[in-house]
Write a protein that holds these residues in place. Structure first.
Motif, PDB file in Angstrom:
ATOM      1  N   ASP A   1     -11.073   6.082  -2.337  1.00 45.00           N
ATOM      2  CA  ASP A   1     -12.015   7.075  -2.846  1.00 45.00           C
ATOM      3  C   ASP A   1     -11.244   8.203  -3.516  1.00 45.00           C
ATOM      4  OD1 ASP A   1     -11.037   8.571  -0.686  1.00 45.00           O
ATOM      5  OD2 ASP A   1     -12.675   7.927   0.615  1.00 45.00           O
ATOM      6  N   ASN A   2     -11.891   9.336  -3.740  1.00 40.96           N
ATOM      7  CA  ASN A   2     -11.272  10.431  -4.485  1.00 40.96           C
ATOM      8  C   ASN A   2     -10.577  11.462  -3.602  1.00 40.96           C
ATOM      9  OD1 ASN A   2     -12.154   9.425  -7.001  1.00 40.96           O
ATOM     10  ND2 ASN A   2     -14.179  10.329  -6.683  1.00 40.96           N
ATOM     11  N   ASN A   3     -10.521  11.220  -2.300  1.00 41.89           N
ATOM     12  CA  ASN A   3      -9.921  12.187  -1.383  1.00 41.89           C
ATOM     13  C   ASN A   3      -8.574  11.676  -0.881  1.00 41.89           C
ATOM     14  OD1 ASN A   3     -12.267  13.894  -1.390  1.00 41.89           O
ATOM     15  ND2 ASN A   3     -13.260  12.413  -0.039  1.00 41.89           N
ATOM     16  N   GLY A   4      -7.550  12.544  -0.902  1.00 43.58           N
ATOM     17  CA  GLY A   4      -6.277  12.201  -0.292  1.00 43.58           C
ATOM     18  C   GLY A   4      -5.258  11.606  -1.247  1.00 43.58           C
ATOM     19  N   ILE A   5      -4.149  11.123  -0.651  1.00 41.65           N
ATOM     20  CA  ILE A   5      -3.052  10.541  -1.407  1.00 41.65           C
ATOM     21  C   ILE A   5      -3.524   9.238  -2.062  1.00 41.65           C
ATOM     22  CG2 ILE A   5      -0.718   9.612  -1.253  1.00 41.65           C
ATOM     23  CD1 ILE A   5      -0.862  12.598  -0.753  1.00 41.65           C
ATOM     24  N   LYS A   6      -3.168   9.038  -3.335  1.00 41.55           N
ATOM     25  CA  LYS A   6      -3.632   7.854  -4.060  1.00 41.55           C
ATOM     26  C   LYS A   6      -2.853   6.605  -3.675  1.00 41.55           C
ATOM     27  CE  LYS A   6      -4.545   6.127  -8.729  1.00 41.55           C
ATOM     28  NZ  LYS A   6      -4.491   6.428 -10.180  1.00 41.55           N
ATOM     29  N   LYS A   7      -1.512   6.714  -3.557  1.00 38.39           N
ATOM     30  CA  LYS A   7      -0.689   5.544  -3.278  1.00 38.39           C
ATOM     31  C   LYS A   7       0.440   5.903  -2.321  1.00 38.39           C
ATOM     32  CE  LYS A   7       1.897   1.865  -5.645  1.00 38.39           C
ATOM     33  NZ  LYS A   7       2.378   1.354  -6.947  1.00 38.39           N
ATOM     34  N   SER A   8       0.638   5.088  -1.293  1.00 42.88           N
ATOM     35  CA  SER A   8       1.688   5.320  -0.296  1.00 42.88           C
ATOM     36  C   SER A   8       2.543   4.070  -0.171  1.00 42.88           C
ATOM     37  CB  SER A   8       1.085   5.659   1.068  1.00 42.88           C
ATOM     38  OG  SER A   8       0.195   6.746   0.978  1.00 42.88           O
ATOM     39  N   GLN A   9       3.858   4.276  -0.031  1.00 41.47           N
ATOM     40  CA  GLN A   9       4.778   3.170   0.206  1.00 41.47           C
ATOM     41  C   GLN A   9       5.703   3.537   1.354  1.00 41.47           C
ATOM     42  OE1 GLN A   9       6.433   2.844  -3.812  1.00 41.47           O
ATOM     43  NE2 GLN A   9       5.367   0.881  -4.063  1.00 41.47           N
ATOM     44  N   PHE A  10       5.976   2.555   2.225  1.00 40.22           N
ATOM     45  CA  PHE A  10       6.778   2.782   3.423  1.00 40.22           C
ATOM     46  C   PHE A  10       7.696   1.584   3.612  1.00 40.22           C
ATOM     47  CE2 PHE A  10       7.612   2.359   7.928  1.00 40.22           C
ATOM     48  CZ  PHE A  10       7.796   3.649   8.379  1.00 40.22           C
ATOM     49  N   TYR A  11       9.014   1.852   3.727  1.00 41.76           N
ATOM     50  CA  TYR A  11       9.995   0.796   3.952  1.00 41.76           C
ATOM     51  C   TYR A  11      10.940   1.253   5.061  1.00 41.76           C
ATOM     52  CZ  TYR A  11       8.398  -0.483  -0.721  1.00 41.76           C
ATOM     53  OH  TYR A  11       7.619  -0.790  -1.814  1.00 41.76           O
ATOM     54  N   SER A  12      11.216   0.369   6.016  1.00 46.60           N
ATOM     55  CA  SER A  12      12.089   0.792   7.112  1.00 46.60           C
ATOM     56  C   SER A  12      12.977  -0.342   7.597  1.00 46.60           C
ATOM     57  CB  SER A  12      11.259   1.323   8.289  1.00 46.60           C
ATOM     58  OG  SER A  12      10.630   0.267   8.987  1.00 46.60           O
ATOM     59  N   LEU A  13      14.105   0.055   8.178  1.00 41.73           N
ATOM     60  CA  LEU A  13      15.017  -0.845   8.874  1.00 41.73           C
ATOM     61  C   LEU A  13      14.871  -0.545  10.359  1.00 41.73           C
ATOM     62  CD1 LEU A  13      17.360  -2.937   8.767  1.00 41.73           C
ATOM     63  CD2 LEU A  13      18.924  -0.970   8.710  1.00 41.73           C
ATOM     64  N   MET A  14      14.569  -1.599  11.159  1.00 40.19           N
ATOM     65  CA  MET A  14      14.182  -1.362  12.547  1.00 40.19           C
ATOM     66  C   MET A  14      14.992  -2.219  13.522  1.00 40.19           C
ATOM     67  SD  MET A  14      10.018  -1.136  12.289  1.00 40.19           S
ATOM     68  CE  MET A  14       9.873  -2.900  12.044  1.00 40.19           C
ATOM     69  N   PRO A  15      16.084  -1.702  14.066  1.00 35.06           N
ATOM     70  CA  PRO A  15      16.694  -2.360  15.226  1.00 35.06           C
ATOM     71  C   PRO A  15      15.822  -2.098  16.455  1.00 35.06           C
ATOM     72  CG  PRO A  15      17.879  -0.347  14.674  1.00 35.06           C
ATOM     73  CD  PRO A  15      16.838  -0.528  13.618  1.00 35.06           C
ATOM     74  N   ARG A  16      15.723  -3.078  17.349  1.00 36.16           N
ATOM     75  CA  ARG A  16      14.848  -2.940  18.514  1.00 36.16           C
ATOM     76  C   ARG A  16      15.604  -3.333  19.782  1.00 36.16           C
ATOM     77  NH1 ARG A  16       9.289  -2.719  17.742  1.00 36.16           N
ATOM     78  NH2 ARG A  16       8.645  -2.592  15.548  1.00 36.16           N
ATOM     79  N   PHE A  17      15.458  -2.482  20.788  1.00 39.51           N
ATOM     80  CA  PHE A  17      16.061  -2.730  22.093  1.00 39.51           C
ATOM     81  C   PHE A  17      14.927  -2.656  23.137  1.00 39.51           C
ATOM     82  CE2 PHE A  17      19.045  -0.678  19.276  1.00 39.51           C
ATOM     83  CZ  PHE A  17      20.202  -1.416  19.401  1.00 39.51           C
ATOM     84  N   PRO A  18      14.192  -3.757  23.334  1.00 46.45           N
ATOM     85  CA  PRO A  18      12.990  -3.701  24.174  1.00 46.45           C
ATOM     86  C   PRO A  18      13.263  -3.595  25.671  1.00 46.45           C
ATOM     87  CG  PRO A  18      13.361  -5.933  23.426  1.00 46.45           C
ATOM     88  CD  PRO A  18      14.370  -5.077  22.719  1.00 46.45           C
TER      89      PRO A  18
END
Length: 247
Positions: free
Chosen positions: A159-176
């Motif tokens: 719609d017309n409210n808020g950020i138009k386009k978002s991009q997210f990239y991450s490197l995630m090591p995990r130690f569960p």
């Protein structure tokens, strides 16, 4: 002779039906369902524009089988006022013990209190910003105690409210599972991520730390995020603590 052939045929058909029944039992999978409720002193998001910035409750649910899961994440302020509603549909493919990949998509609604004018009268109303997003997350499992993944997400405003386009990239090591004693263990999830909101962008470091007790439904968690370099407005350091209850 005919009687013998009839008996043999009956026994053959019975054994065939029984074996098919056993095979169907082997391949059938029950529907899995898990849920978690978190109470936190500070409703934060990795997207600064989506953070609540005050005490919140977050309910997450996962229901599915054969790799397909419906995983809504519902968030409110601790005062009961709406925050955001995210409805994930995910496919989780595990090719082997070492490699898996998740693909997902969702519609979401970010709710904010906004000044509006109705019939010439100023008032405050809750207005929802609508988004759609897709994600891709391959992961390599070195062991039960360590894995390494990359994560990519792209979201678009509907719609017309808020950020138009978002991009997210991450490197995630995990130690569960980091054992502390026979009963207690830590889960540690650090990540370095790049975030782009329209024309602004930045890099961040984030970590999630969870203290759990084996076979006990309550755990404590903490989220810490700091800017490395960013043009996006927001606090340099954001953190919270949470009480989690598995249902």
């Amino acid at each position: 002779m005919k009687i013998k052939l009839t008996l043999c045929l009956i026994l053959f058909l019975h054994s065939l039906a029984f074996s098919q029944k056993q095979d169907s039992i082997k391949v059938s999978q029950p529907l899995s369902a898990t849920a978690n409720v978190q109470f936190t002193n500070n409703g934060v998001s990795l997207f600064p524009n989506l953070s609540l910035g005050r005490p919140a409750v977050i309910a997450t649910l996962s229901v599915g089988k054969k790799g397909v899961y419906f995983e809504p994440e519902l968030r409110w302020g601790l005062n009961g006022k709406p925050w955001s509603y995210i409805y994930w549909l995910r496919y989780k493919y595990r090719k082997s013990e070492k490699f898996g990949i998740t693909v997902g998509a969702h519609p979401s609604y970010i709710v904010k209190e906004t000044d509006v004018q109705i019939n010439g009268v100023n008032d405050k109303r809750y207005v929802a910003q609508r988004y759609a997003a897709v994600e891709l997350a391959p992961t390599y499992y070195f062991s039960k105690k360590f894995s390494l993944g990359v994560y990519a997400l792209q979201a678009t405003r509907l719609d017309n409210n808020g950020i138009k386009k978002s991009q997210f990239y991450s490197l995630m090591p995990r130690f569960p599972f980091i054992g502390l004693s026979k009963s207690y263990y830590l889960s540690f999830y650090p990540q370095i991520f790049y975030l782009s909101l329209d024309t602004d962008s930045g890099t961040y470091f984030n970590e999630t730390l969870i203290l759990s007790k084996k076979n006990f439904p309550i755990s404590l968690s903490s989220v810490f995020t700091t800017k490395i370099k960013s043009e996006i407005s927001g606090d340099k350091i954001v953190w919270n603590v949470g009480l989690n209850i598995k249902l």
